[in-house]
Design an enzyme around this catalytic site. Structure first.
Site, PDB file in Angstrom:
ATOM      1  N   HIS A  68      -9.622   1.360  37.699  1.00  0.00           N
ATOM      2  CA  HIS A  68      -8.306   1.840  37.254  1.00  0.00           C
ATOM      3  C   HIS A  68      -7.285   1.740  38.388  1.00  0.00           C
ATOM      4  O   HIS A  68      -7.151   2.656  39.195  1.00  0.00           O
ATOM      5  CB  HIS A  68      -8.452   3.289  36.781  1.00  0.00           C
ATOM      6  CG  HIS A  68      -7.239   3.844  36.113  1.00  0.00           C
ATOM      7  ND1 HIS A  68      -7.288   4.922  35.270  1.00  0.00           N
ATOM      8  CD2 HIS A  68      -5.942   3.475  36.150  1.00  0.00           C
ATOM      9  CE1 HIS A  68      -6.081   5.195  34.826  1.00  0.00           C
ATOM     10  NE2 HIS A  68      -5.231   4.333  35.353  1.00  0.00           N
TER      11      HIS A  68
ATOM     12  N   LEU B 179      -1.412  -2.579  39.693  1.00  0.00           N
ATOM     13  CA  LEU B 179      -0.971  -3.566  40.692  1.00  0.00           C
ATOM     14  C   LEU B 179       0.515  -3.878  40.568  1.00  0.00           C
ATOM     15  O   LEU B 179       1.060  -4.624  41.381  1.00  0.00           O
ATOM     16  CB  LEU B 179      -1.802  -4.851  40.588  1.00  0.00           C
ATOM     17  CG  LEU B 179      -3.254  -4.740  41.064  1.00  0.00           C
ATOM     18  CD1 LEU B 179      -3.992  -6.065  40.879  1.00  0.00           C
ATOM     19  CD2 LEU B 179      -3.326  -4.305  42.526  1.00  0.00           C
TER      20      LEU B 179
ATOM     21  N   ASP C 299      -6.920   5.483  40.005  1.00  0.00           N
ATOM     22  CA  ASP C 299      -5.620   5.462  39.313  1.00  0.00           C
ATOM     23  C   ASP C 299      -4.502   5.195  40.334  1.00  0.00           C
ATOM     24  O   ASP C 299      -3.423   5.787  40.275  1.00  0.00           O
ATOM     25  CB  ASP C 299      -5.379   6.776  38.540  1.00  0.00           C
ATOM     26  CG  ASP C 299      -4.239   6.653  37.522  1.00  0.00           C
ATOM     27  OD1 ASP C 299      -3.654   5.558  37.390  1.00  0.00           O
ATOM     28  OD2 ASP C 299      -3.938   7.669  36.863  1.00  0.00           O
TER      29      ASP C 299
ATOM     30  N   PHE D 174       5.460   9.903  37.868  1.00  0.00           N
ATOM     31  CA  PHE D 174       4.052  10.287  38.022  1.00  0.00           C
ATOM     32  C   PHE D 174       3.304   9.216  38.809  1.00  0.00           C
ATOM     33  O   PHE D 174       3.565   8.028  38.645  1.00  0.00           O
ATOM     34  CB  PHE D 174       3.384  10.384  36.648  1.00  0.00           C
ATOM     35  CG  PHE D 174       3.855  11.507  35.782  1.00  0.00           C
ATOM     36  CD1 PHE D 174       3.497  12.815  36.068  1.00  0.00           C
ATOM     37  CD2 PHE D 174       4.639  11.267  34.657  1.00  0.00           C
ATOM     38  CE1 PHE D 174       3.903  13.865  35.251  1.00  0.00           C
ATOM     39  CE2 PHE D 174       5.047  12.306  33.825  1.00  0.00           C
ATOM     40  CZ  PHE D 174       4.675  13.607  34.129  1.00  0.00           C
TER      41      PHE D 174
HETATM   42 ZN   LIG Z   1      -3.029   7.187  32.383  1.00  0.00          ZN
HETATM   43 ZN   LIG Z   2      -3.226   4.799  35.254  1.00  0.00          ZN
END
Ligand SMILES: [Zn+2]
Ligand SMILES: [Zn+2]
Length: 433
Positions: free
Chosen positions: A69, A72, A314, A332
């Site tokens: 996850h 890029l 992430d 975020f």
């Molecule tokens: Zn997400």
């Molecule tokens: Zn994500």
């Protein structure tokens, strides 16, 4: 399904290193020799075969990491990250494979867009990279993409990450198509009528700071829905970035009932709680938000017992000016590729909360298994995908420049213990300190 640029295959010998590979049942001090990018011998006092010898005494050699996850940011936001910079960050973090999310601009929802990413990866990827394609066109949640065509073009899996698939009916049809392509769905579970643009976990901290709350149930209700659909269609689903205790409980129940559900957790959800938000540092703003201590404890328990098989960063790079905005206006997401191992080693392994072998497995074999990637392993005949770790080295995050183009790390200035000394990915040395 993974692509990288051509690189010279490694010829070297690791001398006297502690080899840790839980899947192979190895934890012993050994030599490991790599010939032309392939593990040729594992044993004691191996002949160097004329290769360079790496004195690895006191270091740990393990299967390199797999991150399922990563954002890029290409196409569209190359000021924040590129395939070259993101995979260089991955190499420095000990990764031999990463998977990139399709919420780019344009969204990866056509074989043409996917094809140009594959071409770019063949030119510039330092470590092998795979691409997910969108579930719905433009990730708008209205119409499915041509999943068969995208799978043929090399999509590793499908995801609308960044946003949920709002319509249960559409997700059900996506599961049916995914079964034809043989590629899993990776789901961002968020019920938007419950998260309602909240910035912080709904709880005491949000209330004290006067922020709109994003409750745990906004995640868990969608986790329950998606697992129910997976059960009904008898198809696998992978739940992205689990954050709430209720979501973990739902995943555990589903797995016990035989549902092919898998989950991942990020380093920040394993280490921090919403208490960190009191700093008002936009680098602790992510989706899903940091939650309460009971959530963090549930995630760690699930990681330990295997309910959660994968650690994912992430990795979400953002331009400095965007993250310097006031907390509520900032986007975020945080970076993570270059710090994941070090922070989890520092915060979980060293205090005795998680065995080293479990951490290494959840960063490597676990995610590889979920996405059908050949598991990195320390075994004769396997392509060399190895990470050499120095568990004693102390360093401060940010003291060396990041390889990532962005520096929105939640760990800036923190002292960590443990670092990546060398990474071999796809048979080539891609990073060395
Ligand atoms: Zn997400
Ligand atoms: Zn994500």
């Amino acid at each position: 399904m993974l692509w990288a640029k051509e690189q010279a295959p490694a010829d070297l010998v690791f001398r006297g290193t502690r080899v840790v590979d839980a899947a192979e049942g190895i934890d012993a001090t050994l030599d490991v020799r790599v010939d032309r990018g392939v593990i040729a011998a594992v044993g004691e006092r191996l002949d160097a075969n004329g290769h360079r010898v790496v004195d690895a005494s006191g270091l740990v050699l393990a299967p390199a990491f797999v991150d399922p996850h990563v954002h890029l940011r290409t196409p569209g936001r190359e000021d924040e990250e590129t395939i070259a910079s993101g995979t260089a960050a991955a190499a420095a973090g000990g990764y031999c494979a990463i998977l990139a999310m399709p919420n780019t601009d344009p969204v990866v929802d056509s074989a043409a867009t996917l094809g140009s990413l594959v071409e770019a990866a063949l030119r510039e990827a330092e470590v092998p990279v795979g691409f997910l394609a969108a579930i719905t066109r433009g990730q708008s949640g209205e119409e499915l993409t041509e999943m068969g065509e995208l799978a043929d073009a090399g999509a590793v899996a499908f995801s609308d990450d960044g946003v949920p698939v709002r319509s249960a009916g559409l997700l059900r049809r996506a599961l049916q198509y995914a079964s034809v392509t043989g590629r899993p769905l990776a789901l961002h579970c968020e019920e938007p009528t419950l998260s309602r643009g909240g910035h912080v976990h709904e709880g005491a901290v949000a209330a004290e700071l006067g922020f709109a709350g994003y409750p745990s149930v906004a995640e868990s209700v969608m986790v329950e829905r998606d697992l129910a659909l997976a059960a009904y269609e008898e198809q696998p689903v992978h739940i992205l970035h689990l954050s709430a205790a209720e979501s973990v409980a739902a995943l555990r129940r589903a797995r016990e009932a035989g549902v092919r559900g898998t989950g991942e957790v990020t380093p920040h959800h394993l280490v921090l709680t919403d208490e960190a938000v009191r700093s008002l540092d936009a680098n602790v703003k992510m989706n899903p938000p940091l939650r309460a201590e009971r959530d963090r404890a549930a995630l760690l328990d699930a990681l330990r017992d295997g309910t959660i098989e994968s650690i994912a960063t992430d990795h979400a790079p953002h331009a400095r000016h965007e993250k310097e905005a006031p907390f509520e206006a900032a986007p975020f997401g945080v970076t993570g590729l270059e710090t994941a191992f070090a922070v989890l080693h520092t915060s979980l392994v060293r205090p005795g909360l998680l065995p080293l072998g479990t951490l290494l497995e959840r960063m490597s074999t676990g995610p590889a298994r979920v996405f059908g990637i050949a598991s990195p392993r320390v075994a004769v005949g396997a392509e060399a995908n190895l990470v050499l770790l120095d568990l004693e080295r102390q360093w401060r995050v940010g003291e060396e420049p990041f390889r990532s183009r962005s520096r929105n790390s939640w760990l800036l200035g923190e002292k960590l213990i443990g670092t990546v000394a060398l990474t071999i990915a796809g048979g080539a040395v891609v990073f060395e300190r």
